[in-house]
Design a protein around this motif. Structure first.
Motif, PDB file in Angstrom:
ATOM      1  N   ASN A 151       0.848  -1.200   0.000  1.00  0.00           N
ATOM      2  CA  ASN A 151       0.000   0.000   0.000  1.00  0.00           C
ATOM      3  C   ASN A 151       0.885   1.252   0.000  1.00  0.00           C
ATOM      4  N   PRO A 152       1.634   1.469  -1.077  1.00  0.00           N
ATOM      5  CA  PRO A 152       2.619   2.556  -1.086  1.00  0.00           C
ATOM      6  C   PRO A 152       2.021   3.955  -1.041  1.00  0.00           C
ATOM      7  N   LYS A 153       0.750   4.104  -1.370  1.00  0.00           N
ATOM      8  CA  LYS A 153       0.137   5.434  -1.413  1.00  0.00           C
ATOM      9  C   LYS A 153      -0.570   5.810  -0.105  1.00  0.00           C
ATOM     10  N   TRP A 154      -0.687   4.859   0.809  1.00  0.00           N
ATOM     11  CA  TRP A 154      -1.361   5.160   2.077  1.00  0.00           C
ATOM     12  C   TRP A 154      -0.452   6.015   2.962  1.00  0.00           C
ATOM     13  N   PRO A 155      -1.000   6.991   3.668  1.00  0.00           N
ATOM     14  CA  PRO A 155      -0.188   7.731   4.647  1.00  0.00           C
ATOM     15  C   PRO A 155       0.321   6.796   5.739  1.00  0.00           C
ATOM     16  N   VAL A 156       1.403   7.212   6.381  1.00  0.00           N
ATOM     17  CA  VAL A 156       2.040   6.389   7.419  1.00  0.00           C
ATOM     18  C   VAL A 156       2.272   7.220   8.674  1.00  0.00           C
ATOM     19  N   VAL A 157       1.945   6.640   9.821  1.00  0.00           N
ATOM     20  CA  VAL A 157       2.308   7.213  11.116  1.00  0.00           C
ATOM     21  C   VAL A 157       3.192   6.183  11.811  1.00  0.00           C
ATOM     22  N   PRO A 158       4.426   6.550  12.142  1.00  0.00           N
ATOM     23  CA  PRO A 158       5.377   5.557  12.665  1.00  0.00           C
ATOM     24  C   PRO A 158       5.120   5.181  14.113  1.00  0.00           C
ATOM     25  N   LEU A 159       5.684   4.058  14.492  1.00  0.00           N
ATOM     26  CA  LEU A 159       5.779   3.705  15.908  1.00  0.00           C
ATOM     27  C   LEU A 159       6.874   4.584  16.501  1.00  0.00           C
ATOM     28  N   ALA A 160       6.486   5.525  17.352  1.00  0.00           N
ATOM     29  CA  ALA A 160       7.450   6.506  17.853  1.00  0.00           C
ATOM     30  C   ALA A 160       7.252   6.722  19.344  1.00  0.00           C
ATOM     31  N   SER A 161       8.360   6.835  20.064  1.00  0.00           N
ATOM     32  CA  SER A 161       8.275   7.010  21.513  1.00  0.00           C
ATOM     33  C   SER A 161       7.578   8.312  21.879  1.00  0.00           C
ATOM     34  N   ALA A 162       7.756   9.358  21.056  1.00  0.00           N
ATOM     35  CA  ALA A 162       7.117  10.638  21.356  1.00  0.00           C
ATOM     36  C   ALA A 162       5.600  10.507  21.318  1.00  0.00           C
ATOM     37  N   ILE A 163       5.086   9.741  20.356  1.00  0.00           N
ATOM     38  CA  ILE A 163       3.633   9.543  20.275  1.00  0.00           C
ATOM     39  C   ILE A 163       3.148   8.792  21.506  1.00  0.00           C
ATOM     40  N   GLU A 164       3.901   7.804  21.941  1.00  0.00           N
ATOM     41  CA  GLU A 164       3.524   7.057  23.144  1.00  0.00           C
ATOM     42  C   GLU A 164       3.501   7.947  24.376  1.00  0.00           C
ATOM     43  N   GLN A 165       4.318   8.999  24.368  1.00  0.00           N
ATOM     44  CA  GLN A 165       4.388   9.905  25.507  1.00  0.00           C
ATOM     45  C   GLN A 165       3.167  10.811  25.633  1.00  0.00           C
ATOM     46  N   CYS A 166       2.316  10.832  24.623  1.00  0.00           N
ATOM     47  CA  CYS A 166       1.096  11.650  24.701  1.00  0.00           C
ATOM     48  C   CYS A 166       0.273  11.299  25.938  1.00  0.00           C
ATOM     49  N   ALA A 167       0.236  10.018  26.268  1.00  0.00           N
ATOM     50  CA  ALA A 167      -0.553   9.579  27.427  1.00  0.00           C
ATOM     51  C   ALA A 167       0.110   9.958  28.746  1.00  0.00           C
ATOM     52  N   VAL A 168       1.397  10.240  28.701  1.00  0.00           N
ATOM     53  CA  VAL A 168       2.118  10.640  29.913  1.00  0.00           C
ATOM     54  C   VAL A 168       2.003  12.149  30.117  1.00  0.00           C
ATOM     55  N   THR A 169       2.254  12.910  29.062  1.00  0.00           N
ATOM     56  CA  THR A 169       2.219  14.371  29.156  1.00  0.00           C
ATOM     57  C   THR A 169       0.793  14.907  29.079  1.00  0.00           C
ATOM     58  N   ARG A 170      -0.139  14.093  28.557  1.00  0.00           N
ATOM     59  CA  ARG A 170      -1.533  14.491  28.330  1.00  0.00           C
ATOM     60  C   ARG A 170      -1.595  15.712  27.411  1.00  0.00           C
ATOM     61  N   GLU A 171      -0.838  15.598  26.326  1.00  0.00           N
ATOM     62  CA  GLU A 171      -0.794  16.638  25.298  1.00  0.00           C
ATOM     63  C   GLU A 171      -0.630  15.977  23.928  1.00  0.00           C
ATOM     64  N   PRO A 172      -1.059  16.642  22.858  1.00  0.00           N
ATOM     65  CA  PRO A 172      -0.728  16.165  21.518  1.00  0.00           C
ATOM     66  C   PRO A 172       0.781  16.210  21.314  1.00  0.00           C
ATOM     67  N   VAL A 173       1.277  15.330  20.474  1.00  0.00           N
ATOM     68  CA  VAL A 173       2.726  15.221  20.318  1.00  0.00           C
ATOM     69  C   VAL A 173       3.336  16.517  19.795  1.00  0.00           C
TER      70      VAL A 173
END
Length: 245
Positions: free
Chosen positions: A194-216
């Motif tokens: 699926n080369p044309k689909w957008p991608v959101v990576p597995l990233a530690s910063a995104i996981e931190q959203c639940a810790v900081t309670r803020e968007p990345v």
């Protein structure tokens, strides 16, 4: 005004994280007046935005004829971004909508909010019932996060069937590969397929959203996760613009 639904019939795919970060992009990057409407009883969107629920829990009441959504909307700590939070009362929302018997109740409520908001983002529950049917009738675009796995592929097929079942003028679907780790063969294969689909990576910063309670983007503006959501938001705006032509 345009409405964007973040939807999957499978839990644990990053749906709420997508909803919060895309709503933040709408409010911050596009500077649009944005409402994030949480339809998931867990109230995950409110948690990630640092908005504590009010003591009086009545999220389902906005669907009654005598209660305006505006009365439950809360400001967030981010400019141009408001939240209509969820609570446990909407666990029975599907049955309530069935009793009301109005198949476009959510669409009408959304339209009533168009005077105040340019973008409304739905954080949808992972269900196939009257709630999901109403979301499809109200949405201009459906975003489906898909971690690379056979179960996600099956979930996407179910979502596509649900969207098509909403009628001839059903909203377009934008699948997004989420939690991508290109070191894994399964993820590489999914990207190649699926080369044309957008991608959101597995990233530690995104996981931190639940810790900081803020968007990345609020606490890690230069992170790969922030760039990915910004690029996805650009693709969403283009999709919405092409649909209006």
């Amino acid at each position: 005004m345009a409405t964007i639904a973040i939807y999957s019939v499978k839990g644990g795919v990053g749906k709420t994280t997508f909803a919060v970060n895309l709503a933040w992009c709408a409010a911050t990057i596009s500077r649009r007046e944005t409402l994030l409407w949480d339809l998931d009883a867990s109230n995950g969107s409110g948690f990630l935005l640092g908005v504590d629920p009010k003591k009086k829990r009545s999220a389902e009441s906005v669907f009654a004829a005598d209660r305006a959504p505006k009365k439950l909307i809360q400001e967030t700590g981010f400019p141009n971004l408001d939240l209509l939070p969820a609570d446990e009362t909407i666990r029975t929302l599907g049955r309530q909508l069935g009793r009301i018997g109005k198949k476009k109740r959510l669409a009408r409520l959304t339209q009533a909010l168009s005077k105040d908001y340019d973008r409304i983002v739905f954080d949808c529950p992972p269900v196939l019932n009257e709630v999901s049917a109403q979301v499809m009738r109200a949405a201009d675009l459906v975003i489906v996060p898909l971690p690379p796995s056979p179960l996600s592929t099956r979930a996407f097929e179910q979502v596509a069937e649900e969207v098509r079942g909403s009628g001839k003028s059903h909203p377009p679907i934008l699948p997004v590969l989420s939690m991508m780790d290109m070191r894994r063969n399964l993820h590489k294969e999914a990207r190649e397929a699926n080369p044309k689909w957008p991608v959101v990576p597995l990233a530690s910063a995104i996981e931190q959203c639940a810790v900081t309670r803020e968007p990345v983007g609020a606490f890690a503006p230069r992170s790969p996760g922030t760039r990915a959501f910004a690029q996805l938001w650009t693709a969403i705006e283009r999709k919405l613009a092409s649909r209006k032509k």
